[in-house]
Design an enzyme around this catalytic site. Structure first.
Site, PDB file in Angstrom:
ATOM      1  CG  ASP A 122      21.127  36.402 -42.290  1.00 39.20           C
ATOM      2  OD1 ASP A 122      21.445  37.279 -41.327  1.00 39.20           O
ATOM      3  OD2 ASP A 122      21.780  36.352 -43.469  1.00 39.20           O
TER       4      ASP A 122
ATOM      5  CG  HIS B  66      22.469  38.120 -23.816  1.00 37.32           C
ATOM      6  ND1 HIS B  66      23.728  38.351 -24.472  1.00 37.32           N
ATOM      7  CD2 HIS B  66      21.461  38.986 -24.239  1.00 37.32           C
ATOM      8  CE1 HIS B  66      23.362  39.352 -25.631  1.00 37.32           C
ATOM      9  NE2 HIS B  66      22.104  39.589 -25.631  1.00 37.32           N
TER      10      HIS B  66
ATOM     11  CE  LYS C 277      20.951  36.168 -27.474  1.00 37.25           C
ATOM     12  NZ  LYS C 277      20.012  36.959 -26.670  1.00 37.25           N
TER      13      LYS C 277
ATOM     14  CG  ASP D 150      13.797  14.034 -27.430  1.00 35.17           C
ATOM     15  OD1 ASP D 150      13.273  12.858 -27.800  1.00 35.17           O
ATOM     16  OD2 ASP D 150      13.317  14.910 -27.008  1.00 35.17           O
TER      17      ASP D 150
ATOM     18  CG  HIS E 200      20.018  41.567 -44.504  1.00 26.23           C
ATOM     19  ND1 HIS E 200      19.690  40.985 -43.373  1.00 26.23           N
ATOM     20  CD2 HIS E 200      21.366  41.066 -44.842  1.00 26.23           C
ATOM     21  CE1 HIS E 200      20.800  40.128 -42.980  1.00 26.23           C
ATOM     22  NE2 HIS E 200      21.547  40.359 -43.945  1.00 26.23           N
TER      23      HIS E 200
ATOM     24  CG  HIS F 292      24.079  39.687 -40.315  1.00 22.39           C
ATOM     25  ND1 HIS F 292      23.889  38.292 -41.207  1.00 22.39           N
ATOM     26  CD2 HIS F 292      25.268  39.578 -40.169  1.00 22.39           C
ATOM     27  CE1 HIS F 292      25.138  37.765 -41.504  1.00 22.39           C
ATOM     28  NE2 HIS F 292      26.151  38.332 -40.564  1.00 22.39           N
TER      29      HIS F 292
ATOM     30  CD  GLN G 178      23.789  43.594 -30.091  1.00 26.74           C
ATOM     31  OE1 GLN G 178      23.954  42.518 -29.309  1.00 26.74           O
ATOM     32  NE2 GLN G 178      22.543  44.414 -29.499  1.00 26.74           N
TER      33      GLN G 178
ATOM     34  CG  HIS H  89      21.720  40.629 -32.406  1.00 25.12           C
ATOM     35  ND1 HIS H  89      21.345  39.124 -31.893  1.00 25.12           N
ATOM     36  CD2 HIS H  89      21.413  41.264 -31.321  1.00 25.12           C
ATOM     37  CE1 HIS H  89      21.091  39.016 -30.682  1.00 25.12           C
ATOM     38  NE2 HIS H  89      21.026  40.642 -30.264  1.00 25.12           N
TER      39      HIS H  89
ATOM     40  CE  LYS I 179      24.552  38.461 -29.622  1.00 24.82           C
ATOM     41  NZ  LYS I 179      24.846  39.964 -29.571  1.00 24.82           N
TER      42      LYS I 179
ATOM     43  CG  ASP J 136      44.289  31.516 -38.685  1.00 26.99           C
ATOM     44  OD1 ASP J 136      44.514  32.744 -39.271  1.00 26.99           O
ATOM     45  OD2 ASP J 136      45.404  31.123 -38.092  1.00 26.99           O
TER      46      ASP J 136
ATOM     47  CD  GLU K 250      24.159  37.500 -45.029  1.00 21.13           C
ATOM     48  OE1 GLU K 250      23.623  38.460 -44.388  1.00 21.13           O
ATOM     49  OE2 GLU K 250      24.388  36.341 -44.851  1.00 21.13           O
TER      50      GLU K 250
END
Length: 1083
Positions: free
Chosen positions: A455, A600, A602, A607, A636, A668, A796, A934, A936, A941, A997
């Site tokens: 989050d 896409h 992000k 520095d 949430h 999320h 997602q 949302h 990814k 393990d 969470e």
């Protein structure tokens, strides 16, 4: 993807998935991938140090040849060795196997006049054959069987460069989305609606008059980067008594394979492992360009073909595609104007397909598309034993006769099953010799540090403490706080990439003072005034415009034009970057890519203080865009913050019209901060993209310095280079090893080779008129194959492996990820070992759940889930365990949701929707809504983590669609191989924090996610939470993890929950709806 405010949920396109990673093959060297002749990494401004090369484990990769070849290697190949293709007179040596080594050869392609003539390797590539690993066991080679022509042909009418598009009219709301108005792009398109046939047995004998889905499309679907659906002919029923072929729409059943010219049957076998393929050369190909030649003779001049040059001889431009079960796994580059092409290309690719044959399709590439030349097929039975098949085969046409007298294709193929690929047998490797995911553009970088985030913000005390090894405690990260501080403390550069960047967003919202009042735009403008170089690389939404004072926000509401205007008169440089297909693609293809697909990634790159008055590079990588709707905490909230921290940040694209009193859409997400050498690879990605996007056109080309915006850090004394940046000792329990992966192609970056024959040195895949980095998919597959205990995924989207669905096999969602997870579980069941997979997805794709595009995505998702459960059930039946266990004892799907009672003060706002039956009114009354996943990311393990911008679907994994970036990382002191028990490092803490969470508790069984106790406990909690979410009575929810609302019986059949076929309040079929249109947007 980010469906920001939209009503249009996720228009996926239908571009080819170059799964074969035609990457190059190289001998071991001092660097993790072949360096250019200068022995420096080809990043724009700084050299990479050469880390030591590790000898692969047994069967890790083919051993070195006795002679080196200059042939180009273009498959996801072995990472360390360069096996020598032999002439047909002398068979090449047996190969060692490197699981998942898709490594191209570093040797540049050098055309040879003679098939057996190989030039010596460059002098700086020295190699000694390791003797400590025995070659894989193989049976004595049998005489080569005659090639079989088993597929019918029909005239190719669809062209590679022509992709489907159009406009349509579906009833969906008109709020913004991260995708273009999908439903307006779909009119007039059609897809086959044939009913599925019976499921494919692992081994079956099939009748000769059977059929198969189109095998020619890349992973089964039409493609413009790879040859499109004209890779192979469309198939239909075949009269076994003759060679007559009846053209029909390809049926979706996969349990039949077609035998056109004989009455014998072929067995469908499961290929799960790696294929080692060499395509050497072809001879005596027909001239497919006689029409062009005739026009040239008539008019005296004809523009050149693919290369755009005038040619002295006009003949075929051949290339070869390799496909299995309708999915293309390899593709050579195009040889211009040659009837005797020499490719010498190598492919070392993972497969997880049920198939009867491997197809080698020879085609002629033209400006407007491609023409079929002919086909060579190799029965899977011939390679299943592991024997190497090598020979020269006639190329057959639709009549089963040579396409031209003497036309032939020379190739070799060898299959290595998973049980012989020991590199996957022990999880993430321990010790200094482990080299990460081989055959990728960026190498594994050692000695960094990583901070993992859940989050945008985690307030103090909101999540419980988690104990780690060495007396450590897990520290919950505050993502946007850390970003704010990193930007504020930058002295030299701030580079930001985003699908959306909004200047009005506030990163700090839980503290009083100037920081909480400062917007992102104000912060960046202030830093630029201090002399910091601030560059923003934002996707240019084609539907948002600002022309002559006329302004449109765009259907996806990304604020790109608004943000550009805000910084217009400042020293902050904003580059709006459209998703371009490249000049060499057709006009139709260019329009489709520019409209449907996005940038896409992000990232935030700055520095930071390195001590001693020196600076270093750090980078943030993950799924969070710096825009509205993203700020959230593990609680949430739905209503309680609407008048406080979300007062000016309401986001819920499910609703249209009157939004008064509606719940916000909780968000999320997962993100990370990288400090160390890998951060410089994130910087390289930004530089390559900026240089491509900033490249001038038209009269601006006469300017010589269009890239001056980028700082050359090698010329700034106080900024450390990648080789000088501080590192952490591998023996430090807090050390991290990190690797950067991407989905991107040469139309979006500058620095990829212009000649496809040179792609091998960068481990890139050859597509049609494009080079592709699809290392994110490579990383996921390797991590899943290496998993030993459990997999935890938050994503997602979850769509893939359509070649193994019970219907729509040719839809094109051919990434291997779902199939690899299902086969991993099946493998563990047969070994009588525990394994569990937990997959968290959104309740529905962002947007209107009743909309056509949303329903299609849910339908493809349902097909993916159904395929996985069926695979697991078959394994239980084979082992006689179907009575003791159900498929859900191994695999479970979840979503997130929340519900709030009205507290003392109702912060849901004033007013009320007029219609009591609208989704707005129903949601306000029930006070519930999904928490939008949302994320990814994947944890394997508790020792390996992947976090980035890429969804699990074709759009994100293919490399020719959306541009993506991800990181894969582990702590060398916290692996199963080193500890011989469950790791308790930062990745364990991160996974436990996420579970705390989602479930609002920490149970002792959570420390062993693979155990049957943990699986059943988590599933029971999810089922209980769903009942609370769906109940008529309103009550506060503590935990947010909901069992995904479908019923899975003991035989793995997936159906809607009885009485809950649609989503509460908002409607829409939970298992989706199939609409008969050409699918090129939602996979």
């Amino acid at each position: 993807m980010d469906n920001h405010g939209p009503r249009y949920p996720y228009p996926y396109g239908q571009y080819p998935y170059p799964y074969p990673y035609p990457a190059p093959y190289r001998p071991p060297s001092s660097e993790p991938y072949p360096p250019p002749p200068t022995n420096q990494y080809s990043a724009p401004y700084y050299p990479y140090p050469p880390p030591p090369y590790a000898t692969p484990p047994p069967y890790a990769s083919p051993p070195p040849p006795h002679q080196h070849t200059s042939g180009s290697h273009s498959g996801p190949l072995d990472y360390s060795h360069n096996p020598q293709p032999s002439s047909l007179a002398a068979a090449p040596p047996e190969y060692h196997r490197h699981s998942f080594d898709y490594q191209p050869s570093p040797y540049p392609y050098q055309p040879q006049g003679n098939f057996g003539a190989y030039g010596p390797p460059p002098p700086h590539y020295s190699y000694q054959e390791p003797a400590q690993y025995p070659p894989p066991e193989t049976k004595p080679q049998e005489p080569l069987p005659p090639p079989q022509q088993t597929q019918g042909f029909q005239e190719y009418r669809r062209q590679d460069c022509l992709s489907t598009g159009g406009t349509g009219h579906d009833n969906v709301s008109n709020s913004g989305s991260s995708y273009p108005p999908v439903d307006e792009l779909l009119g007039g398109l059609h897809i086959s609606t044939n009913q599925p046939g019976p499921s494919v047995p692992q081994l079956s004998s099939l009748p000769s008059n059977s059929w198969q889905s189109r095998p020619g499309d890349l992973y089964g679907y039409p493609n413009s980067s790879f040859p499109s659906n004209s890779h192979l002919p469309q198939l239909g029923r075949v009269d076994s008594s003759s060679s007559y072929y009846a053209s029909t729409e390809s049926p979706h059943s996969a349990d039949m394979q077609m035998t056109l010219f004989g009455k014998g049957s072929l067995k469908v076998l499961l290929l799960h492992g790696n294929l080692d393929i060499w395509i050497y050369h072809a001879k005596n190909l027909p001239n497919m360009d006689m029409f062009h030649k005739t026009l040239g003779d008539m008019f005296g001049r004809l523009p050149g073909k693919i290369e755009g040059q005038l040619t002295s001889k006009i003949t075929s431009d051949p290339y070869v595609s390799v496909s299995v079960a309708g999915a293309v796994i390899g593709r050579t580059y195009v040889m211009s104007n040659s009837e005797n092409p020499v490719w010498m290309q190598h492919f070392y690719v993972p497969v997880a397909h049920h198939a009867a044959e491997v197809h080698f399709v020879v085609k002629d590439s033209d400006v407007v598309g491609s023409q079929l030349i002919g086909l060579v097929t190799i029965p899977v039975e011939q390679i299943y034993s592991g024997a190497k098949i090598e020979g020269t085969y006639p190329i057959l046409n639709s009549n089963g006769k040579p396409c031209k007298p003497g036309a032939n294709l020379s190739l070799s193929i060898q299959y290595t099953p998973m049980d012989k690929l020991s590199v996957y047998h022990h999880g993430v490797g321990a010790g200094p010799d482990y080299q990460g995911v081989p055959g990728t553009y960026f190498p594994l970088r050692k000695g960094g540090t990583v901070r993992l985030y859940q989050d945008a913000h985690v307030p103090e005390g909101m999540l419980p403490g988690i104990r780690l090894d060495n007396g450590m405690s897990y520290e919950h990260g505050k993502c946007w706080h850390d970003m704010f501080d990193a930007i504020r403390q930058a002295r030299r550069l701030i580079y930001i990439t985003g699908w959306s960047v909004w200047h009005k967003v506030k990163l700090i919202r839980d503290k009083l003072g100037p920081a909480s009042e400062c917007t992102l735009g104000e912060l960046l403008r202030s830093k630029s005034q201090e002399g910091v170089r601030v560059l923003l690389l934002i996707w240019d939404d084609p539907t948002s415009r600002s022309i002559l004072g006329y302004k449109t926000d765009g259907v996806m509401a990304t604020h790109d034009e608004e943000t550009r205007r805000f910084f217009k008169h400042s020293s902050v440089q904003v580059l709006l970057c459209p998703r371009n297909a490249g000049k060499r693609h057709s006009w139709v293809k260019q329009r489709e890519v520019g409209t449907i697909y996005t940038h896409h990634q992000k990232n935030v790159i700055v520095d930071a203080d390195a001590g001693g008055n020196r600076r270093k590079i750090i980078a943030f990588v993950g799924g969070l865009d710096l825009c509205d709707g993203r700020y959230d905490t593990p609680q949430h909230p739905l209503f309680r913050t609407l008048q406080t921290i979300h007062k000016d940040d309401f986001h819920n694209p499910t609703f249209t019209g009157n939004l008064s009193g509606c719940p916000r859409e909780p968000w999320h997400d997962l993100h990370s901060k990288i400090d160390g050498p890998a951060a410089y690879d994130v910087l390289t990605n930004f530089e390559e993209r900026w240089l491509k996007a900033a490249k001038p056109s038209g009269i601006k080309k006469f300017k010589t310095s269009y890239d001056d915006a980028l700082l050359r850090i090698d010329r700034i004394p106080d900024i450390l280079g990648v080789s000088d940046t501080p590192t952490v000792s591998e023996n430090d329990p807090e050390a991290w090893h990190v690797q950067i992966f991407r989905s991107i192609d040469s139309n979006s970056v500058k620095g990829f080779p212009k000649d496809p024959k040179d792609a091998t040195c960068k481990n890139l895949v050859c597509g049609k008129n494009v080079l592709i980095d699809m290392s994110i998919h490579t990383a996921y597959v390797k991590a899943i194959r290496a998993a030993q205990h459990f997999i935890y995924i938050e994503n997602q989207y979850f769509i893939g492996s359509s070649y193994n669905w019970n219907a729509h096999k040719d839809i094109g969602a051919n990434n291997l990820i779902p199939m690899e997870i299902a086969l991993k579980i099946a493998e563990k069941i047969r070994a009588n070992e525990r394994f569990a997979a937990y997959i968290v997805i959104p309740m529905w794709p962002e947007g209107v759940p009743t909309g056509a595009a949303t329903q299609r995505i849910l339908y493809w998702q349902h097909k993916t889930i159904q395929m996985m459960y069926e695979t697991i059930y078959k394994a239980l039946v084979e082992t006689g365990l179907e009575g003791a266990f159900s498929p859900q004892d191994y695999l479970n799907f979840f979503c997130l949701g929340n519900r709030e009672m009205v507290d003392g003060i109702d912060n849901s706002g004033t007013g009320s929707p007029s219609n009591a039956n609208t989704p707005q009114a129903l949601s306000r009354k029930s006070r519930r809504f999904m928490v939008y996943v949302h994320s990814k990311g994947m944890v394997v393990d508790d020792e390996y983590v992947v976090i980035g911008s890429a969804n699990i679907n074709q759009r994100s994994m293919e490399g020719t669609r959306d541009t993506e970036i991800a990181m894969g990382a582990y702590q060398p002191q916290h692996t199963w191989a080193r500890k011989h028990s469950g790791p308790r490092g930062q990745i364990y803490g991160y996974r436990m924090s996420l579970w705390a969470e989602h479930m609002a508790t920490l149970d002792d069984c959570f420390t062993q996610p693979e155990s049957i106790e943990c699986v059943r406990k988590v599933r029971t909690m999810g089922e209980r939470n769903w009942k609370q979410f769906a109940a008529e009575e309103v009550s506060d929810m503590r935990g947010h993890l909901l069992k995904y609302p479908v019923e899975v019986d003991r035989k793995g059949k997936v159906r809607p929950l009885p009485g809950s076929e649609t989503f509460p309040d908002v409607g829409g079929n939970i298992v989706g709806s199939f609409i008969a249109i050409q699918e090129n947007l939602t996979i």
